[in-house]
Design an enzyme around this catalytic site. Structure first.
Site, PDB file in Angstrom:
ATOM      1  CB  CYS A 115      -0.943   0.017   1.198  1.00  0.00           C
ATOM      2  SG  CYS A 115      -2.313   1.195   0.969  1.00  0.00           S
ATOM      3  CB  CYS A 125      -4.481   3.681  -0.049  1.00  0.00           C
ATOM      4  SG  CYS A 125      -4.925   3.564   1.695  1.00  0.00           S
ATOM      5  CE  LYS A 192      -8.329  -1.266   4.005  1.00  0.00           C
ATOM      6  NZ  LYS A 192      -6.903  -0.977   3.866  1.00  0.00           N
ATOM      7  NE  ARG A 202      -7.042   4.570   8.836  1.00  0.00           N
ATOM      8  CZ  ARG A 202      -8.195   5.005   8.371  1.00  0.00           C
ATOM      9  NH1 ARG A 202      -8.703   6.147   8.807  1.00  0.00           N
ATOM     10  NH2 ARG A 202      -8.851   4.303   7.469  1.00  0.00           N
ATOM     11  CE  LYS A 249      -7.933  -3.722   6.986  1.00  0.00           C
ATOM     12  NZ  LYS A 249      -6.774  -3.171   6.376  1.00  0.00           N
ATOM     13  CB  SER A 275      -5.813  -2.040  14.894  1.00  0.00           C
ATOM     14  OG  SER A 275      -6.493  -1.060  14.126  1.00  0.00           O
ATOM     15  CE1 TYR A 314      -2.012  -5.486  14.201  1.00  0.00           C
ATOM     16  CE2 TYR A 314      -4.406  -5.610  14.109  1.00  0.00           C
ATOM     17  CZ  TYR A 314      -3.207  -5.165  13.592  1.00  0.00           C
ATOM     18  OH  TYR A 314      -3.198  -4.413  12.443  1.00  0.00           O
TER      19      TYR A 314
HETATM   20  C1  PBG Z   1      -3.549   0.314   4.786  1.00  0.00           C
HETATM   21  C2  PBG Z   1      -4.114  -0.652   5.752  1.00  0.00           C
HETATM   22  C3  PBG Z   1      -4.984  -0.389   6.804  1.00  0.00           C
HETATM   23  C4  PBG Z   1      -5.108  -1.570   7.524  1.00  0.00           C
HETATM   24  C5  PBG Z   1      -4.348  -2.526   6.869  1.00  0.00           C
HETATM   25  N1  PBG Z   1      -3.750  -1.961   5.761  1.00  0.00           N
HETATM   26  C6  PBG Z   1      -5.599   0.866   7.264  1.00  0.00           C
HETATM   27  C7  PBG Z   1      -6.535   1.593   6.414  1.00  0.00           C
HETATM   28  O1  PBG Z   1      -6.977   1.131   5.360  1.00  0.00           O
HETATM   29  O2  PBG Z   1      -6.834   2.720   6.785  1.00  0.00           O
HETATM   30  C8  PBG Z   1      -5.908  -1.719   8.795  1.00  0.00           C
HETATM   31  C9  PBG Z   1      -5.484  -2.789   9.698  1.00  0.00           C
HETATM   32  C10 PBG Z   1      -5.943  -2.668  11.104  1.00  0.00           C
HETATM   33  O3  PBG Z   1      -6.692  -1.747  11.505  1.00  0.00           O
HETATM   34  O4  PBG Z   1      -5.551  -3.524  11.873  1.00  0.00           O
HETATM   35  N2  PBG Z   1      -4.109   0.411   3.573  1.00  0.00           N
END
Ligand code: PBG
Length: 325
Positions: A115, A125, A192, A202, A249, A275, A314
């Site tokens: 990314c 991104c 996603k 983040r 996700k 997360s 995690y």
């Molecule tokens: C980046 C990305 C993100 C996550 C994984 N890859 C954040 C987003 O899209 O803002 C989130 C993972 C998490 O919250 O554990 N593109």
């Protein structure tokens, strides 16, 4: 007529164990790792107990101790110092992949997130258009392809684009194959969603959208939470373009999507327990509002019940202990 007793099979631990249909297994888990360029000492991450922003040195030590504990599958996020709007250098993350593979070789299975958000000054991104109100799809895909090929060359077992640009799966697959990297697995963050549950990540990956641009948040490229049909189309496209593994996700707020998509598509399904999901259990447990281990086990059981065979969590490095206790 005798009364039907459903409690008969709930009455003791033996019969409960015998009648269970779903069992998350430690082998299903993938542990996310963050490695930060220029960091002197590793840092904790708010809400993500036991997960760190590692230095290149502490990263190798962490993997060493994970391997000793039986954890061998990882998803790496590189956080470089340099930021650029385009023509991004992937050197830092590539060097980390090389170091991991040099030290551990095939003992680890290494997926790498692909990314732009940790590498751009604005935290989006992809590559912004001149007006700053949209991501330029073609130019973003060019950058993603360069990253994926660089990572695969250093020995990443799997590349996982999380950006949500159109056509990136096909473009990455072609570039990998053209470069003699046909064995590299491609895992698509296909479903996603634009979620509020990415907060702690983040902070960890320094990837929040920032600064003055008209784009604002990530809602112009991630899937709207109320659009399961968009997720279905995204998966159909990524399957057609050659994705090996598909992902939903976040996990818990999207179990219906995971159950539906995994019933429709025979590809292996990954789920990312993101997360904020993980942190919500940790924070409840810290306040004495739940039992930490049982809550994680319940959440993981839901993910598997809904159809996941790969779980990015995690808490992966605790799975063996937590699932057996
Ligand atoms: C980046 C990305 C993100 C996550 C994984 N890859 C954040 C987003 O899209 O803002 C989130 C993972 C998490 O919250 O554990 N593109």
């Amino acid at each position: 007529m005798s009364r039907i007793s459903l409690r008969r099979l709930r009455q003791d631990p033996h019969i409960r164990a015998l009648t269970r249909e779903t069992r998350p297994h430690p082998e299903q888990f993938i542990q996310p790792l963050f490695v930060v360029e220029g960091l002197k000492e590793r840092e904790t991450i708010p809400g993500l107990t036991g997960v760190y922003r590692d230095t290149p040195e502490s990263l190798l030590a962490q993997i060493e101790s994970d391997l000793a504990a039986g954890v061998s599958k990882f998803l790496l996020f590189g956080v470089p110092t340099a930021h650029a709007t385009h023509a991004i250098s992937w050197a830092f993350t590539s060097s980390q992949i090389a170091a991991i593979k040099k030290r551990f070789g095939k003992r680890v299975w290494l997926a790498v997130d692909v990314c732009l958000c940790s590498s751009t000054p604005h935290g989006h991104c992809g590559v912004l258009n001149p007006e700053g109100d949209h991501l330029d799809n073609a130019r973003s895909v060019e950058e993603l392809v360069a990253a994926a090929v660089a990572y695969a060359r250093e020995g990443a077992d799997c590349v996982a684009p999380s950006d949500m640009m159109d056509g990136r799966i096909g473009a990455i697959r072609r570039a990998l194959d053209d470069n003699g990297l046909e064995r590299t697995v491609l895992m698509s963050y296909a479903a996603k969603f634009h979620s509020t549950f990415y907060g702690p990540f983040r902070v960890a990956a320094d990837s929040a959208p920032k600064g003055a641009n008209a784009l604002g948040d990530r809602s112009s490229y991630q899937i709207d939470p109320a659009r399961p049909g968009d997720a279905l189309q995204s998966v159909q496209r990524d399957v057609a373009e050659g994705a090996d593994i598909l992902m939903v996700k976040p996990g818990m707020p999207y179990l219906d999507v995971l159950a539906d998509l995994s019933a429709r598509f025979p590809q292996p399904w990954a789920v990312y327990e993101v997360s904020g999901e993980y942190a919500s259990i940790e924070l409840m447990a810290e306040q004495g509002l739940t039992d930490r281990v049982k809550a994680h086990r319940e959440a993981w059981t839901g993910l598997v019940r809904a159809g996941a065979s790969l779980i990015i969590s995690y808490g992966a490095r605790h799975a063996r202990e937590w699932l057996q206790s």
